[in-house]
Enzyme design. Structure first.
Site, short mmCIF file in Angstrom:
data_model
loop_
_atom_site.label_atom_id
_atom_site.label_comp_id
_atom_site.label_asym_id
_atom_site.label_seq_id
_atom_site.Cartn_x
_atom_site.Cartn_y
_atom_site.Cartn_z
N GLN A 74 -1.06 -6.91 9.86
CA GLN A 74 -1.20 -7.50 8.53
C GLN A 74 0.00 -8.37 8.16
OE1 GLN A 74 -1.20 -3.46 6.77
NE2 GLN A 74 0.22 -4.27 5.25
N HIS A 96 -1.18 3.47 1.14
CA HIS A 96 -1.49 2.74 2.36
C HIS A 96 -2.90 3.14 2.81
CE1 HIS A 96 -0.78 0.41 5.92
NE2 HIS A 96 -0.78 1.43 6.73
#
Length: 356
Positions: A153, A299
């Site tokens: 990411q 997360h």
């Protein structure tokens, strides 16, 4: 007769050889200590330069490099101390690509929180009637061809997009036999609205809702990842995978989570912001030795399997989105059935999957 000036008086006690040797010994130890510190600093700088070369790291100027060295040194000392205490066979940490970031910086870049959106009423849990006796004792969806390669990411806190895509990639392969790498960037650019902020906090269920409403996702090749939010450009791109809906796994229930993972990869929210997990090297099972964790869902990862190791420790197999240089080539084994109610790191609190 005049008296002698005060400053000319001599010590009446003799300066012994023993005292002299003590002073020499102290000075010698101070010199050796200074040399040890200098030697340690030299070794740390060599380690830092090697780390920079391995990770292709460069800085704008010498001031920034010097500041990052101090951060790296602090993190390296923490990692070395943890590994020394863990001993042989224990979990280990490593100076990975995050080693020049402070904990606050890491959290601000990669960990933004996972807001919870309630699933539409009546979505149900399709695996609720399945018995544990009907599912395998272990499963690894990588071995069944349902897991695409590990992605990164970068400095965009869009873990929600990566886990949603991984779950869709998995169920699409299970249904069709064809594994296709799908576009996270489409979600980052196009899944907008309440709680949808691109590289900020996001809910996986909202991602699934976008995929459902928009008619599907295109491929990674057609809509490549850029690491930041841009203008939606999905119009006219070919649809590569579709879903019929999505469901939440009943929270606080690892048995229900196991029933779901036995049938497909599942997206979960968890606490990924603690320092031990940040530098986890992939050795061992995280949490088996009491590593710190909270239920702060900051997360998201994808559970792609479960099993039991040779020591009898149960684990979940997690796919992350921090690149293949993190953990065990991008994966993490995290202890299963060790924390009642919430699961370790809160991973049972927000788990969901697409229905295809």
């Amino acid at each position: 007769m005049a008296s002698s000036p005060t400053h000319s008086k001599r010590l009446t006690k003799p300066f012994s050889l023993a005292t002299f040797l003590v002073i020499v010994s102290c000075c010698t130890h101070l010199t050796l200590a200074a040399r040890e510190v200098a030697g340690d600093d030299k070794m740390m700088r060599e380690r830092y330069e090697k780390w920079m070369e391995e990770h292709g790291q460069a800085y704008k100027d010498s001031t920034e490099k010097a500041r990052r060295f101090e951060v790296f040194k602090s993190n390296a000392h923490f990692i070395d101390s943890y590994n020394a205490a863990a001993g042989p066979g224990g979990n280990s940490l490593t100076t990975n690509k995050f080693a020049d970031l402070t904990e606050a910086e890491f959290r601000s870049i990669y960990i933004r929180g996972i807001p919870k959106t309630v699933s539409p009423p009546g979505t149900g849990f399709k695996y609720g009637a399945v018995s544990l006796s009907d599912v395998p004792a272990s499963i690894d969806w990588r071995e069944k061809g349902a897991v695409a390669s590990v992605k990164d990411q970068y400095q965009c806190a869009c873990c929600w997009a990566f886990t949603a895509v991984a779950a869709v990639e998995g169920i699409h392969q299970i249904r069709t036999g064809n594994l296709v790498s799908l576009s996270e960037q489409q979600l980052v650019d196009c899944s907008t609205g309440t709680n949808d902020e691109g590289c900020n906090a996001r809910d996986m269920d909202k991602a699934f809702q976008y995929i459902l409403d928009s008619g599907g996702l295109t491929t990674e090749q057609a809509y490549g990842y850029e690491g930041h939010q841009g203008t939606c450009r999905a119009s006219g791109k070919p649809i590569a995978a579709t879903i019929r809906g999505f469901q939440d796994v009943p929270p606080r229930n690892e048995t229900a989570l196991m029933l779901a993972v036995a049938h497909q990869p599942v997206s979960v929210g968890l606490d990924g912001g603690n320092k031990v997990m940040t530098y986890f090297s992939g050795t061992g099972i995280y949490g088996a030795a009491g590593e710190p964790c909270t239920t702060d869902l900051n997360h998201a990862m994808t559970i792609v399997g479960y099993g039991t190791d040779e020591h009898g420790t149960k684990y979940w197999l997690m796919k992350n989105s921090w690149g293949s240089g993190w953990g065990d080539n991008g994966y993490l084994k995290i202890a299963r059935d060790v924390v009642s109610n919430t699961g370790l790191c809160g991973l049972t609190l927000q788990a969901s999957y697409p229905v295809a």
